[in-house]
Structure formats: structure tokens, C-alpha cells
Design a protein around this motif. Structure first.
Motif, short mmCIF file in Angstrom:
data_model
loop_
_atom_site.label_atom_id
_atom_site.label_comp_id
_atom_site.label_asym_id
_atom_site.label_seq_id
_atom_site.Cartn_x
_atom_site.Cartn_y
_atom_site.Cartn_z
N UNK A 1 12.39 -9.53 -0.78
CA UNK A 1 13.14 -10.34 0.39
C UNK A 1 13.12 -9.79 1.86
N UNK A 2 13.47 -8.13 2.15
CA UNK A 2 12.73 -7.77 2.95
C UNK A 2 11.78 -8.26 4.00
N UNK B 1 11.62 3.33 -0.79
CA UNK B 1 13.06 2.96 -1.50
C UNK B 1 12.92 2.84 -3.23
N UNK B 2 11.25 2.68 -2.95
CA UNK B 2 10.95 2.03 -4.73
C UNK B 2 10.95 3.42 -5.67
N UNK B 3 11.12 4.48 -5.10
CA UNK B 3 10.40 5.64 -5.77
C UNK B 3 11.25 5.54 -7.42
N UNK B 4 12.46 5.63 -6.92
CA UNK B 4 13.29 5.94 -8.92
C UNK B 4 13.54 4.92 -9.33
N UNK C 1 12.17 -1.74 -6.92
CA UNK C 1 12.77 -2.58 -6.02
C UNK C 1 12.16 -3.39 -5.42
N UNK C 2 11.42 -4.60 -6.57
CA UNK C 2 10.27 -5.47 -5.97
C UNK C 2 11.44 -6.84 -5.19
N UNK D 1 1.24 -1.27 0.06
CA UNK D 1 -0.05 0.19 0.03
C UNK D 1 0.62 1.10 -0.30
N UNK D 2 2.21 1.32 -0.44
CA UNK D 2 3.28 1.90 -0.40
C UNK D 2 3.86 2.32 -1.57
N UNK D 3 3.41 1.97 -2.40
CA UNK D 3 4.01 1.60 -3.36
C UNK D 3 2.69 2.52 -4.44
#
Lengths: 203, 203
Positions: free
Chosen positions: B186-187, B174-177, B180-181, B103-105
Motif C-alpha cells: 500500500x505504501x 520495518x520488514x526485518x522482524x 510487512x508485505x 531490493x531492500x528485502x
């Protein structure tokens, strides 16, 4: 005076101008955001002529990316310096998490965030910012491993350490608009307890 | 046709116009950032006259804050809908963390980030964004507690659930630019394992 000694003070002056521009660029980005951050605005803040600023940084992208790189490297040195005073033993994990989280707070983080936000909508800027972000990410990861005294070849260590840095970034963002220190302190303590348990198996 | 039935389609048209403006505002903010996001630009995207847009949202701040609130509420409903399909048992914690992180993507997060970044340098906008951020934070926290099936009166639960949301926000940034999927996956898996252990004591 021979040529070498004449060159030296000139080079030193040039380096000092560069540093003044970088410091002014960080303040500018943190205070007014990307849209108001131009080479001319930074030159004025730094008390440097626009021509001299453009000699050092031919483009706006080059100036602000260099500025965020500059503060990231300064931050990295500062963290390694502060790391010497960290306690050993059971209190260490929390002190390390606090140190890492602290590095995502303040004008340096605010400046980096403005650059990231702008890069999201600007392919040319993104091309400069992405390698910088990867570089900073690798440095932070290495530092965190060193400070926690763990080896990332052990299963799950890499991911839990990265999660700690992602948490730090999220806390930095949460603290951008309001004073979030009291809540952040409780989260750091709680996360450190969990992290300690996760790392106990590989220590 | 009596007055009440005449009023109804007009109210429905007005609501539809409002929704079109809000959806266009989110796309605009995510795609061009705050500096290019004006009421006029959004009216044009939405195919609505500038006057009608200003009738609904007299200021730029009101329009974009309402837009981010609108997608946050839509996101909240969507999460609760998807939550019905989450597994029970040992796989649940990871599925919940994945849902929260997801939900933050995407464009909704990108729009919210542009608004936060702009609010950092704009006191008037910040006054509108802060209550919204608190509201969204409370909603996410409540949802996370519900989905994880834990009670925040138990010691340390509140903080570990908030940490999970701060981690999600950091992963969003971190996934904005870049894509990063793979790393994010993994995280999420690693943190879910740790969170499961942390919550085991209070379940």
C-alpha cells in the motif's frame, strides 16, 4: 513515621534505580551492541548491584526491551512538547517532517536498531520486541497525524503519513555510520514539499 | 599441457571457492548476526578449509564486507535484468518503486543490516563498510534515475529520487522482524502516485 510514609521513599528509591538501569541500558546497547549488552554490564554502568538489577529485570530481554520502550516514551513526550512551538501556516509541514525525522537520530535510535538487529536472529527477543515496535509505530503514527492536522479517514492519508515515518526510519539508518545531516536536510525539505501537495486535497 | 592452461582451471577453482565463501558469509551474517559470524564459521558452512578461507580473506572484516559487496553487485545486475520487463507508460513509476523497494528485502538486506549495526560500534569495521555503503548508494541512485527516466540536473529530482531510496531502506527495516508485505504494498502504491506527480513537471 507510619508504614505508608516509610514505604514511599523506598518506592521512590526503587523507581530511581529502575530509571538509572534503563538509561544505562540504552547507552550500553547504543555503544557496544547486543552481544556486549548484559544485565551485569548495565548494572556496573548504572552503579547498581547485579542482584538489584536482576530484581528489577530478571532477564536480559526484559531489561533491554524496557529500556527501548522507556526512551521511546520519553521521545514521544519530548516531541509533543516541541510540537507546541511548531509554526502554523505553510512552513508547518516541513517543520513537522523535520521533527519526525529528528526522532530517528541519535543514541536512542542507535539502541533501538541494535535491539532490532539482534531480534532478527533471536526468536525469544523478537517475541518481546515485536509488540514494542507495534506500540511505538502506532504512537508515532498518531503523533504525525496530530501534528500534520489531518484525518486518516480521508483516502490515501494513512499511507502517505506512514511513508513519511518509513522515510524517517530509512534516514535514521543512513545516518548511523556517518554524519548525514546536510543530505538529510535537503531530503526533508523536498519530501515536505511533496507531502504538502499530497495533503492539500484533504485539508 | 602448457603453463597457461594448467593455471586456468586452478584460477577457476579459486574463484569458485571465493564465491562459495561469499555466499556462505551472507547466509551466516543474515542468520546469526555479526557476533557469531567468524571466518571459521563461514569456512565450515562453505565446506572450505579454514586455511583456504584465510588465504582468500585474511580478516573477518574483509570477508564480510566483500560478501555484502558481492550480493549488492548481484542485486544490481538482477535489478537491471528485471528492469527490461518493466512496463512503459503510466504504470511504470509504481513498477519501478516496487522493484527498488523489493531490493531492500530478504536475506541480502538482513546481512547488510547486521554489518551496518556492527559497524556502528566498531571503528575498524566502519572503515571498510563506509566506502561500500557509498558505492552501493551511488549505484542504486544511478539505477533509480535510469529506470524512472529522469535527469538529476532538473531541480529537486536528485532529492526526490534519494527520498525514494531512503523510504525503501526504511521499509526494509520495518520488514526485518515480521511479514510487512501487505502494508508495504500500500505504501509503494501511494508513494508511486505522489512521485509520479513530482516527476511530471520534469518529464
Amino acid at each position: 513515621m507510619d508504614t505508608a510514609t516509610a514505604r514511599e521513599p523506598r518506592q521512590e528509591r526503587s523507581r530511581a534505580t529502575r530509571r538509572r538501569l534503563l538509561a544505562a541500558a540504552v547507552r550500553c546497547l547504543a555503544e557496544v551492541g547486543w552481544s556486549g549488552s548484559t544485565v551485569a554490564a548495565v548494572a556496573e554502568r548504572a552503579g547498581v548491584s547485579r542482584g538489584a538489577a536482576q530484581h528489577h529485570f530478571p532477564t536480559r530481554e526484559a531489561l533491554f526491551t524496557a529500556a527501548v520502550r522507556y526512551v521511546s516514551e520519553a521521545r514521544s513526550l519530548e516531541l509533543r512538547r516541541r510540537a507546541a512551538d511548531l509554526p502554523q501556516g505553510p512552513a508547518r509541514t516541513e517543520a513537522v517532517v523535520e521533527l519526525l525525522v529528528d526522532s530517528y537520530v541519535g543514541p536512542e535510535f542507535a539502541a533501538a536498531l541494535q535491539l532490532w538487529a539482534a531480534a532478527a536472529n533471536d526468536a525469544r527477543l523478537r517475541a518481546d520486541v515485536l509488540p514494542l515496535e507495534e506500540h511505538v509505530g502506532r504512537e508515532s503514527h498518531r503523533l504525525a497525524l496530530d501534528l500534520l492536522g489531518v484525518d486518516e479517514s480521508a483516502s490515501g492519508v494513512r499511507e502517505i503519513v506512514q511513508a513519511t515515518l518509513d522515510l524517517a526510519r530509512g534516514l535514521g539508518l543512513a545516518g548511523l555510520l556517518a554524519d548525514d545531516r546536510a543530505r538529510r536536510r535537503r531530503i526533508v525539505q523536498r519530501w515536505a514539499r511533496a507531502l504538502e501537495r499530497e495533503l492539500a486535497a484533504v485539508r
